[in-house]
Scaffold this motif. Structure first.
Motif, PDB file in Angstrom:
ATOM      1  N   PHE A  80       0.878  -1.173   0.000  1.00  0.00           N
ATOM      2  CA  PHE A  80       0.000   0.000   0.000  1.00  0.00           C
ATOM      3  C   PHE A  80       0.909   1.215   0.000  1.00  0.00           C
ATOM      4  O   PHE A  80       1.478   1.580   1.026  1.00  0.00           O
ATOM      5  CB  PHE A  80      -0.866  -0.059   1.259  1.00  0.00           C
ATOM      6  N   ALA A  81       1.082   1.821  -1.171  1.00  0.00           N
ATOM      7  CA  ALA A  81       2.099   2.865  -1.340  1.00  0.00           C
ATOM      8  C   ALA A  81       1.444   4.245  -1.353  1.00  0.00           C
ATOM      9  O   ALA A  81       1.146   4.797  -2.417  1.00  0.00           O
ATOM     10  CB  ALA A  81       2.897   2.620  -2.616  1.00  0.00           C
ATOM     11  N   MET A  82       1.231   4.782  -0.187  1.00  0.00           N
ATOM     12  CA  MET A  82       0.651   6.117  -0.076  1.00  0.00           C
ATOM     13  C   MET A  82       1.700   7.131   0.385  1.00  0.00           C
ATOM     14  O   MET A  82       1.975   8.105  -0.299  1.00  0.00           O
ATOM     15  CB  MET A  82      -0.533   6.114   0.898  1.00  0.00           C
ATOM     16  N   THR A  83       2.300   6.906   1.549  1.00  0.00           N
ATOM     17  CA  THR A  83       3.205   7.884   2.155  1.00  0.00           C
ATOM     18  C   THR A  83       4.414   8.177   1.272  1.00  0.00           C
ATOM     19  O   THR A  83       5.023   7.274   0.693  1.00  0.00           O
ATOM     20  CB  THR A  83       3.695   7.364   3.513  1.00  0.00           C
ATOM     21  N   GLU A  84       4.768   9.456   1.177  1.00  0.00           N
ATOM     22  CA  GLU A  84       5.972   9.881   0.468  1.00  0.00           C
ATOM     23  C   GLU A  84       6.948  10.515   1.449  1.00  0.00           C
ATOM     24  O   GLU A  84       6.551  11.003   2.514  1.00  0.00           O
ATOM     25  CB  GLU A  84       5.614  10.879  -0.634  1.00  0.00           C
ATOM     26  N   SER A  85       8.217  10.527   1.073  1.00  0.00           N
ATOM     27  CA  SER A  85       9.236  11.093   1.966  1.00  0.00           C
ATOM     28  C   SER A  85       8.911  12.530   2.347  1.00  0.00           C
ATOM     29  O   SER A  85       9.146  12.953   3.484  1.00  0.00           O
ATOM     30  CB  SER A  85      10.610  11.041   1.290  1.00  0.00           C
ATOM     31  N   GLY A  86       8.355  13.286   1.396  1.00  0.00           N
ATOM     32  CA  GLY A  86       8.051  14.688   1.667  1.00  0.00           C
ATOM     33  C   GLY A  86       6.631  14.958   2.081  1.00  0.00           C
ATOM     34  O   GLY A  86       6.298  16.082   2.464  1.00  0.00           O
ATOM     35  N   HIS A  87       5.755  13.965   1.970  1.00  0.00           N
ATOM     36  CA  HIS A  87       4.349  14.138   2.324  1.00  0.00           C
ATOM     37  C   HIS A  87       3.847  12.881   3.029  1.00  0.00           C
ATOM     38  O   HIS A  87       3.719  11.836   2.408  1.00  0.00           O
ATOM     39  CB  HIS A  87       3.477  14.432   1.093  1.00  0.00           C
ATOM     40  N   GLY A  88       3.579  13.020   4.320  1.00  0.00           N
ATOM     41  CA  GLY A  88       3.020  11.917   5.077  1.00  0.00           C
ATOM     42  C   GLY A  88       1.543  12.149   5.318  1.00  0.00           C
ATOM     43  O   GLY A  88       0.680  11.637   4.607  1.00  0.00           O
ATOM     44  N   SER A  89       1.246  12.991   6.307  1.00  0.00           N
ATOM     45  CA  SER A  89      -0.154  13.257   6.643  1.00  0.00           C
ATOM     46  C   SER A  89      -0.884  14.043   5.553  1.00  0.00           C
ATOM     47  O   SER A  89      -2.099  13.916   5.402  1.00  0.00           O
ATOM     48  CB  SER A  89      -0.220  14.028   7.972  1.00  0.00           C
ATOM     49  N   ASP A  90      -0.157  14.841   4.792  1.00  0.00           N
ATOM     50  CA  ASP A  90      -0.792  15.683   3.764  1.00  0.00           C
ATOM     51  C   ASP A  90      -0.964  14.883   2.476  1.00  0.00           C
ATOM     52  O   ASP A  90      -0.333  15.151   1.454  1.00  0.00           O
ATOM     53  CB  ASP A  90       0.069  16.926   3.524  1.00  0.00           C
ATOM     54  N   VAL A  91      -1.857  13.898   2.536  1.00  0.00           N
ATOM     55  CA  VAL A  91      -2.043  12.981   1.407  1.00  0.00           C
ATOM     56  C   VAL A  91      -2.574  13.708   0.179  1.00  0.00           C
ATOM     57  O   VAL A  91      -2.256  13.354  -0.959  1.00  0.00           O
ATOM     58  CB  VAL A  91      -3.001  11.844   1.818  1.00  0.00           C
ATOM     59  N   GLN A  92      -3.382  14.731   0.397  1.00  0.00           N
ATOM     60  CA  GLN A  92      -4.015  15.421  -0.721  1.00  0.00           C
ATOM     61  C   GLN A  92      -2.990  16.058  -1.664  1.00  0.00           C
ATOM     62  O   GLN A  92      -3.270  16.286  -2.833  1.00  0.00           O
ATOM     63  CB  GLN A  92      -4.968  16.490  -0.184  1.00  0.00           C
ATOM     64  N   HIS A  93      -1.786  16.306  -1.153  1.00  0.00           N
ATOM     65  CA  HIS A  93      -0.770  16.963  -1.977  1.00  0.00           C
ATOM     66  C   HIS A  93       0.418  16.051  -2.296  1.00  0.00           C
ATOM     67  O   HIS A  93       1.539  16.519  -2.493  1.00  0.00           O
ATOM     68  CB  HIS A  93      -0.301  18.254  -1.288  1.00  0.00           C
ATOM     69  N   LEU A  94       0.175  14.752  -2.348  1.00  0.00           N
ATOM     70  CA  LEU A  94       1.204  13.833  -2.823  1.00  0.00           C
ATOM     71  C   LEU A  94       1.678  14.258  -4.207  1.00  0.00           C
ATOM     72  O   LEU A  94       0.917  14.819  -4.994  1.00  0.00           O
ATOM     73  CB  LEU A  94       0.644  12.405  -2.899  1.00  0.00           C
ATOM     74  N   ARG A  95       2.949  13.961  -4.534  1.00  0.00           N
ATOM     75  CA  ARG A  95       3.519  14.498  -5.769  1.00  0.00           C
ATOM     76  C   ARG A  95       3.786  13.441  -6.830  1.00  0.00           C
ATOM     77  O   ARG A  95       4.125  13.767  -7.968  1.00  0.00           O
ATOM     78  CB  ARG A  95       4.789  15.268  -5.431  1.00  0.00           C
ATOM     79  N   THR A  96       3.666  12.161  -6.509  1.00  0.00           N
ATOM     80  CA  THR A  96       3.737  11.138  -7.546  1.00  0.00           C
ATOM     81  C   THR A  96       2.606  11.379  -8.540  1.00  0.00           C
ATOM     82  O   THR A  96       1.485  11.694  -8.143  1.00  0.00           O
ATOM     83  CB  THR A  96       3.595   9.734  -6.927  1.00  0.00           C
ATOM     84  N   THR A  97       2.893  11.235  -9.824  1.00  0.00           N
ATOM     85  CA  THR A  97       1.868  11.493 -10.842  1.00  0.00           C
ATOM     86  C   THR A  97       1.572  10.232 -11.654  1.00  0.00           C
ATOM     87  O   THR A  97       2.439   9.360 -11.836  1.00  0.00           O
ATOM     88  CB  THR A  97       2.305  12.604 -11.816  1.00  0.00           C
ATOM     89  N   ALA A  98       0.338  10.159 -12.120  1.00  0.00           N
ATOM     90  CA  ALA A  98      -0.079   9.115 -13.068  1.00  0.00           C
ATOM     91  C   ALA A  98      -0.772   9.839 -14.218  1.00  0.00           C
ATOM     92  O   ALA A  98      -1.928  10.257 -14.107  1.00  0.00           O
ATOM     93  CB  ALA A  98      -1.022   8.130 -12.398  1.00  0.00           C
ATOM     94  N   THR A  99      -0.048  10.020 -15.302  1.00  0.00           N
ATOM     95  CA  THR A  99      -0.524  10.827 -16.435  1.00  0.00           C
ATOM     96  C   THR A  99      -1.041   9.922 -17.541  1.00  0.00           C
ATOM     97  O   THR A  99      -0.333   9.017 -18.006  1.00  0.00           O
ATOM     98  CB  THR A  99       0.626  11.710 -16.969  1.00  0.00           C
ATOM     99  N   TYR A 100      -2.275  10.174 -17.960  1.00  0.00           N
ATOM    100  CA  TYR A 100      -2.886   9.311 -18.978  1.00  0.00           C
ATOM    101  C   TYR A 100      -2.392   9.659 -20.377  1.00  0.00           C
ATOM    102  O   TYR A 100      -2.364  10.822 -20.781  1.00  0.00           O
ATOM    103  CB  TYR A 100      -4.406   9.424 -18.930  1.00  0.00           C
ATOM    104  N   ASP A 101      -2.018   8.607 -21.111  1.00  0.00           N
ATOM    105  CA  ASP A 101      -1.576   8.737 -22.504  1.00  0.00           C
ATOM    106  C   ASP A 101      -2.634   8.084 -23.405  1.00  0.00           C
ATOM    107  O   ASP A 101      -2.676   6.847 -23.530  1.00  0.00           O
ATOM    108  CB  ASP A 101      -0.223   8.038 -22.678  1.00  0.00           C
ATOM    109  N   PRO A 102      -3.505   8.874 -24.042  1.00  0.00           N
ATOM    110  CA  PRO A 102      -4.582   8.281 -24.852  1.00  0.00           C
ATOM    111  C   PRO A 102      -4.066   7.525 -26.071  1.00  0.00           C
ATOM    112  O   PRO A 102      -4.763   6.637 -26.579  1.00  0.00           O
ATOM    113  CB  PRO A 102      -5.424   9.494 -25.255  1.00  0.00           C
ATOM    114  N   ALA A 103      -2.875   7.834 -26.511  1.00  0.00           N
ATOM    115  CA  ALA A 103      -2.344   7.148 -27.695  1.00  0.00           C
ATOM    116  C   ALA A 103      -2.103   5.667 -27.419  1.00  0.00           C
ATOM    117  O   ALA A 103      -2.279   4.812 -28.312  1.00  0.00           O
ATOM    118  CB  ALA A 103      -1.051   7.817 -28.145  1.00  0.00           C
ATOM    119  N   THR A 104      -1.689   5.351 -26.189  1.00  0.00           N
ATOM    120  CA  THR A 104      -1.408   3.953 -25.842  1.00  0.00           C
ATOM    121  C   THR A 104      -2.423   3.373 -24.861  1.00  0.00           C
ATOM    122  O   THR A 104      -2.353   2.204 -24.507  1.00  0.00           O
ATOM    123  CB  THR A 104      -0.007   3.834 -25.213  1.00  0.00           C
ATOM    124  N   ARG A 105      -3.352   4.262 -24.394  1.00  0.00           N
ATOM    125  CA  ARG A 105      -4.342   3.867 -23.383  1.00  0.00           C
ATOM    126  C   ARG A 105      -3.653   3.356 -22.123  1.00  0.00           C
ATOM    127  O   ARG A 105      -4.025   2.337 -21.534  1.00  0.00           O
ATOM    128  CB  ARG A 105      -5.300   2.813 -23.935  1.00  0.00           C
TER     129      ARG A 105
END
Length: 629
Positions: free
Chosen positions: A127-152
């Protein structure tokens, strides 16, 4: 079985007995003397033993091969806390956090594809939620998941070291699939934090392409759990890897959600994962019971110093100072047990239903879970320390269990939510059930909301509350010396303290403006934290009162009644400064509270062994040489 144990076991008595018998097996032995790698191997082996029993299926839906018994699943995690807490945590990661996220945030496709393998431990995950720079402030996590419609596909990326996923259980060694929380980006727009299924290892155990895995290394405790760090270098996952119960992305990149507001959607998603906090509180309570059982048994056999004219030395538990170390803590442990039992029953009722979710009660559940998790884990930390001190130098030896308990439970105060942050959430959300939703947690919005709600406070009508109201209504309203032991007086004092503190917070926060809101809220944090704490204290007392009320065995009821007195008066004693400052106690009455606590300690001293034996901790987990026969 002892009637006191029957009262403690409550609704899930049969399950509790079965699990205690199961974990008493030699296969679930303690890890004393094991190195980190040996400990990890033992815990994984034990996890497979648990999977073979089918018990991890308890909380999963029947449609996926589970039993649909959510309350029972929480109880099973709680009782694992009687033994090696590394096993409890690893089980919690696999079936509570990882499996729970797939179940509660995913949809039928995810359930059909993954849940059976997760339940059977064929698919270890994390369960990978916590980040080194953001623990309790989950709403501002910085890992991104960017959708690429060309490859779905989604492209999962860690922008920098502060955004790496940190302290992730099961990541360093055993996990193959991770539920990764990341900012969803599609069509150039961010839609907030969502959960994605990201493979991190292949079946041979090698990291997947683009996934970097580090071992967090030895910790102060819980070294049977393989905590690790994860980074993602543009890792591509299919569109269907999004756990899409609350938000989905079409093939062309169009975003859709049944919840329009990003803020409300975020809090709804997190709210579904409340089981983790409830499980941590229950496990902390189990570890506390184990420590108290060892300390009380030792206190009844260890002797120090002579009474004048007597040959035998005095048993240390006969000293008032020793009683004060252990017996108020024992009373609080009982109180928290009954509050936890009430919480689990509420969670089971709300999350086992097939109809529409009662959002008011769901918010109350989340608030209560946050508060009890904080108070129970703080209590575990302080009580296990007191138990260690009560066992002197012998209590510092690893073979006598207490040092391991102290190390393993220390992190409970900061995982599944930092306790200080959780207590602020309790205060902020005390009465969200009387307002549909608040989506913006900016200081000004929070300040105004809290002020409005506190001033219109309505105490929720739980079953325990109804018992208390009946007692208060029937109470004589006395103010004599015996009032200290009057349950109506105790309950009214707790209630009055809460109402006064909340009213004070409201008056302070009503002064908020756009310009001063952050500074004002920051300057009021001590007041806000106190509001959360006294609210939880009232709930815990009411749960204890209700447990005494429903007890049918007269002798057991009398004993619990006196233990409840000790919980209430020890709590008042610890907060005497507030009660004196605010005119709720006279100086004479304040001194009488101290004397009453002493009196109760002496009265309960002959029952101390019975009270801890009622916890029914398997003897395998009490194999400390200092209490060996």
């Amino acid at each position: 079985m002892d009637s006191l144990t029957d009262v403690l076991d409550g609704r899930w008595a049969s399950l509790r007995r079965d699990i205690r018998a199961q974990v008493a097996d030699e296969k679930f032995r303690d890890p004393v003397g094991l190195g980190v790698e040996e400990h990890r191997a033992q815990v994984l082996e034990q996890l497979h033993e648990l999977a073979a029993t089918g018990r991890p299926r308890l909380g999963f839906p029947e449609a996926s091969g589970g039993n649909g018994d959510i309350g029972g699943s929480i109880i099973s995690f709680e009782l694992l806390g009687l033994g090696d807490l590394s096993l409890m945590v690893k089980a919690g990661v696999q079936w509570g956090l990882f499996g729970g996220a797939v179940e509660l945030l995913g949809t039928r496709e995810h359930h059909e594809r993954y849940l059976r393998a997760i339940m059977d431990l064929e698919l270890p995950g994390c369960f990978a939620m916590t980040e080194s720079g953001h623990g309790s402030d989950v709403q501002h996590l910085r890992t991104t998941a960017t959708y690429d419609p060309a490859t779905r596909e989604f492209v999962v990326s860690t922008p920098d070291v502060a955004a790496r996923k940190d302290y992730i259980g099961n990541a360093a060694r055993d996990g193959r699939l991770a539920v990764v929380f990341a900012q969803l980006v599609t069509a150039g727009e961010r839609r907030g934090v969502h959960a994605f299924l990201v493979p991190i290892r292949d079946e041979s155990g090698a990291p997947m392409p683009g996934v970097r895995i580090e071992d967090c290394g030895p910790k102060a405790g819980l070294n049977g759990v393989d905590n690790g760090r994860l980074r993602f270098d543009e890792v591509r996952i299919p569109r269907t890897a999004l756990l899409n119960r609350y938000g989905d992305v079409a093939e062309d990149g169009t975003y859709a959600s049944p919840i329009e507001s990003d803020g409300r959607r975020f809090f709804t998603m997190l709210g579904t994962l409340v089981r983790g906090r409830v499980s941590v509180a229950g496990s902390a309570g189990s570890a506390t019971k184990r420590a108290l059982t060892i300390a009380v048994r030792y206190g009844e056999r260890r002797r120090q110093f002579h009474r004048p004219g007597e040959r035998d030395e005095v048993v240390v538990l006969d000293y008032l100072a020793h009683q004060r170390k252990l017996l108020p803590a024992l009373a609080t442990t009982y109180a928290l047990h009954f509050a936890q039992e009430e919480l689990v029953a509420t969670l089971d009722e709300l999350q086992s239903g097939t109809g529409e979710v009662d959002e008011v009660r769901q918010r109350e559940l989340e608030s209560r879970a946050a508060g009890l998790k904080a108070v129970t884990t703080w209590h575990a930390t302080s009580t296990i320390q007191a138990a260690r001190e009560a066992c002197g130098g012998a209590g510092y030896l690893a073979e006598n269990i207490l040092p391991g308990l102290k190390a393993d439970t220390d992190v409970f105060t900061t995982f599944e939510g930092d306790n200080t942050v959780l207590m602020q959430l309790v205060a902020k959300g005390l009465l969200t059930s009387y307002k549909d939703h608040f989506e913006d947690l900016s200081p000004l919005a929070t300040a105004r909301f809290v002020a409005e709600q506190f001033m219109g406070a309505v105490i929720e009508r739980t079953a325990a509350r109804k018992v208390v109201e009946r007692i208060i209504d029937a109470g004589p309203g006395r103010d004599d010396d015996d009032a200290l032991f009057d349950r109506a007086w105790q309950c009214k004092l707790f209630e009055d303290r809460e109402e006064h503190v909340l009213d004070g917070v409201a008056r302070r926060l009503r002064q908020a403006t756009p310009e001063n809101a952050f500074d004002l809220f920051n300057a009021s944090q001590d007041h806000v934290l106190r509001a959360g704490r006294v609210h939880v204290d009232r709930l815990v007392l009411e749960a204890f009162v209700a447990a005494v009320d429903r007890c049918e065995d007269g002798e057991t009821k009398d004993l619990l009644n006196r233990l409840c007195d000790l919980y209430a008066l020890a709590n008042i004693e610890a907060d005497r400064a507030w009660f004196l400052e605010h005119g709720r106690l006279t100086s004479a009455r304040s001194k009488a509270v101290v004397a009453a606590v002493n009196e109760l300690c002496a009265e309960l001293r002959p029952h101390a062994r019975k009270l801890v034996d009622a916890f029914a901790v398997p003897e395998q987990f009490l194999a400390a040489p200092i209490i060996a026969d």
